[in-house]
Design a protein around this motif. Structure first.
Motif, short mmCIF file in Angstrom:
data_model
loop_
_atom_site.label_atom_id
_atom_site.label_comp_id
_atom_site.label_asym_id
_atom_site.label_seq_id
_atom_site.Cartn_x
_atom_site.Cartn_y
_atom_site.Cartn_z
N LYS A 59 53.58 34.53 58.81
CA LYS A 59 53.34 33.01 58.73
C LYS A 59 52.20 32.71 58.10
O LYS A 59 52.19 31.46 57.50
N ALA A 60 51.40 33.58 57.75
CA ALA A 60 49.95 33.20 56.72
C ALA A 60 50.08 34.25 55.74
O ALA A 60 49.78 35.50 56.30
N ALA A 61 50.27 34.10 54.56
CA ALA A 61 50.30 35.22 53.43
C ALA A 61 48.97 36.10 53.57
O ALA A 61 47.86 35.55 53.93
N GLY A 62 49.27 37.47 53.61
CA GLY A 62 48.21 38.41 53.42
C GLY A 62 47.99 38.95 54.81
O GLY A 62 46.88 39.89 55.04
N PHE A 63 48.55 38.45 55.99
CA PHE A 63 48.40 38.80 57.49
C PHE A 63 48.61 40.52 57.20
O PHE A 63 49.76 40.88 56.87
N ARG A 64 47.60 41.23 57.92
CA ARG A 64 47.95 42.69 57.93
C ARG A 64 48.18 42.94 59.35
O ARG A 64 47.64 42.73 60.27
N ARG A 65 49.48 43.89 59.41
CA ARG A 65 49.78 44.59 60.58
C ARG A 65 50.49 45.95 60.26
O ARG A 65 51.19 45.97 59.04
N GLY A 66 50.50 46.91 60.96
CA GLY A 66 51.25 48.26 60.30
C GLY A 66 50.71 48.95 59.05
O GLY A 66 51.45 49.74 58.57
N GLY A 67 49.49 48.62 58.62
CA GLY A 67 48.83 49.19 57.58
C GLY A 67 49.29 48.61 56.27
O GLY A 67 49.31 48.88 55.03
N ILE A 68 49.97 47.16 56.51
CA ILE A 68 50.82 46.43 55.28
C ILE A 68 50.31 45.23 55.25
O ILE A 68 50.02 44.50 56.10
N SER A 69 49.75 44.56 54.15
CA SER A 69 49.48 43.13 53.88
C SER A 69 50.77 42.41 53.62
O SER A 69 51.63 42.64 52.66
N HIS A 70 51.07 41.51 54.46
CA HIS A 70 52.39 41.00 54.37
C HIS A 70 52.29 39.50 53.72
O HIS A 70 51.51 38.71 53.97
N PRO A 71 53.29 39.08 52.69
CA PRO A 71 53.43 38.09 51.82
C PRO A 71 54.04 37.05 52.91
O PRO A 71 54.86 37.25 54.04
N ALA A 72 53.96 35.60 52.53
CA ALA A 72 54.59 34.68 53.21
C ALA A 72 56.23 34.50 52.97
O ALA A 72 56.73 33.65 53.53
N SER A 73 56.78 35.39 52.00
CA SER A 73 58.04 35.33 51.80
C SER A 73 58.81 36.52 52.51
O SER A 73 58.14 37.60 52.67
N PRO A 74 60.10 36.51 52.85
CA PRO A 74 60.60 37.72 53.19
C PRO A 74 60.60 39.12 52.51
O PRO A 74 60.89 38.95 51.27
N THR A 75 60.36 40.22 52.83
CA THR A 75 60.14 41.45 52.16
C THR A 75 60.73 42.39 53.08
O THR A 75 60.51 42.93 54.34
N ASP A 76 61.59 43.27 52.39
CA ASP A 76 62.21 44.36 53.01
C ASP A 76 61.53 45.80 52.84
O ASP A 76 61.16 45.91 51.68
N HIS A 77 61.28 46.55 53.88
CA HIS A 77 60.76 47.68 53.86
C HIS A 77 61.73 48.70 54.47
O HIS A 77 62.07 48.64 55.38
N PRO A 78 61.93 50.00 53.78
CA PRO A 78 63.07 50.86 54.30
C PRO A 78 62.19 51.36 55.33
O PRO A 78 61.01 51.61 55.61
N LEU A 79 62.77 51.83 56.50
CA LEU A 79 62.20 52.29 57.69
C LEU A 79 61.54 53.71 57.23
O LEU A 79 60.53 54.07 57.88
N SER A 80 62.00 54.47 56.17
CA SER A 80 61.48 55.57 56.00
C SER A 80 60.17 55.51 55.34
O SER A 80 59.32 56.37 55.08
N ASP A 81 59.76 54.37 55.04
CA ASP A 81 58.42 53.86 54.44
C ASP A 81 57.30 54.11 55.46
O ASP A 81 56.10 54.38 55.27
N PHE A 82 57.60 54.29 56.84
CA PHE A 82 57.05 54.32 57.97
C PHE A 82 56.93 55.66 58.49
O PHE A 82 58.06 56.11 58.93
N ARG A 83 55.60 56.45 58.76
CA ARG A 83 55.61 57.68 59.37
C ARG A 83 55.37 57.72 60.70
O ARG A 83 55.63 58.53 61.41
N ASP A 84 55.19 56.53 61.38
CA ASP A 84 54.61 56.51 62.76
C ASP A 84 55.71 55.14 63.38
O ASP A 84 55.23 54.10 62.81
N PRO A 85 56.41 55.46 64.09
CA PRO A 85 57.10 54.18 64.75
C PRO A 85 56.33 53.17 65.56
O PRO A 85 56.97 52.12 65.61
N ALA A 86 54.93 53.63 65.74
CA ALA A 86 54.22 52.57 66.54
C ALA A 86 53.66 51.45 65.44
O ALA A 86 53.44 50.60 65.99
#
Length: 112
Positions: A59-86
């Motif tokens: 909702k606000a560019a640069g918001f961090r969660r799950g060890g990633i800074s997220h942009p305000a545009s939709p971004t796809d991350h393969p699930l295999s990029d995540f080592r921890d389901p948490a």
């Protein structure tokens, strides 16, 4: 539950879901209910595991969660990029993010 791509790079082609193998399906569902429900839905729909991604929009560019800074545009991350389901669960439950586990138009590069 079908095999989903939450893996280490060494196990990527083996078809083993490491999180489920280590804790079992019932415990996985208890610990990660949003992730479990989304993966179960995609499995029921017959989704190609090589195309499953976590699509995130901040909702606000640069918001961090799950060890990633997220942009305000939709971004796809393969699930295999995540080592921890948490980390996936944290992203899915974060109110400052719009996130879903879905399928990408093409196979993810990590899932070959």
């Amino acid at each position: 539950m079908a095999k989903q791509p939450i893996k280490t790079s060494e196990d990527q082609g083996k078809g083993d879901d490491l999180a489920l193998l280590s804790i079992g399906e019932e415990e996985f569902q208890k610990r990660f209910p949003l992730t479990f429900a989304a993966l179960r839905k995609l499995d029921a729909e017959g989704a190609d595991p090589r195309k499953i991604v976590l699509r995130v929009t901040a909702k606000a560019a640069g918001f961090r969660r799950g060890g990633i800074s997220h942009p305000a545009s939709p971004t796809d991350h393969p699930l295999s990029d995540f080592r921890d389901p948490a980390a996936i669960e944290a992203i899915l439950s974060e109110t400052e993010l719009v996130a879903e586990i879905t399928t990408a138009e093409t196979e993810t590069s990590d899932a070959e």
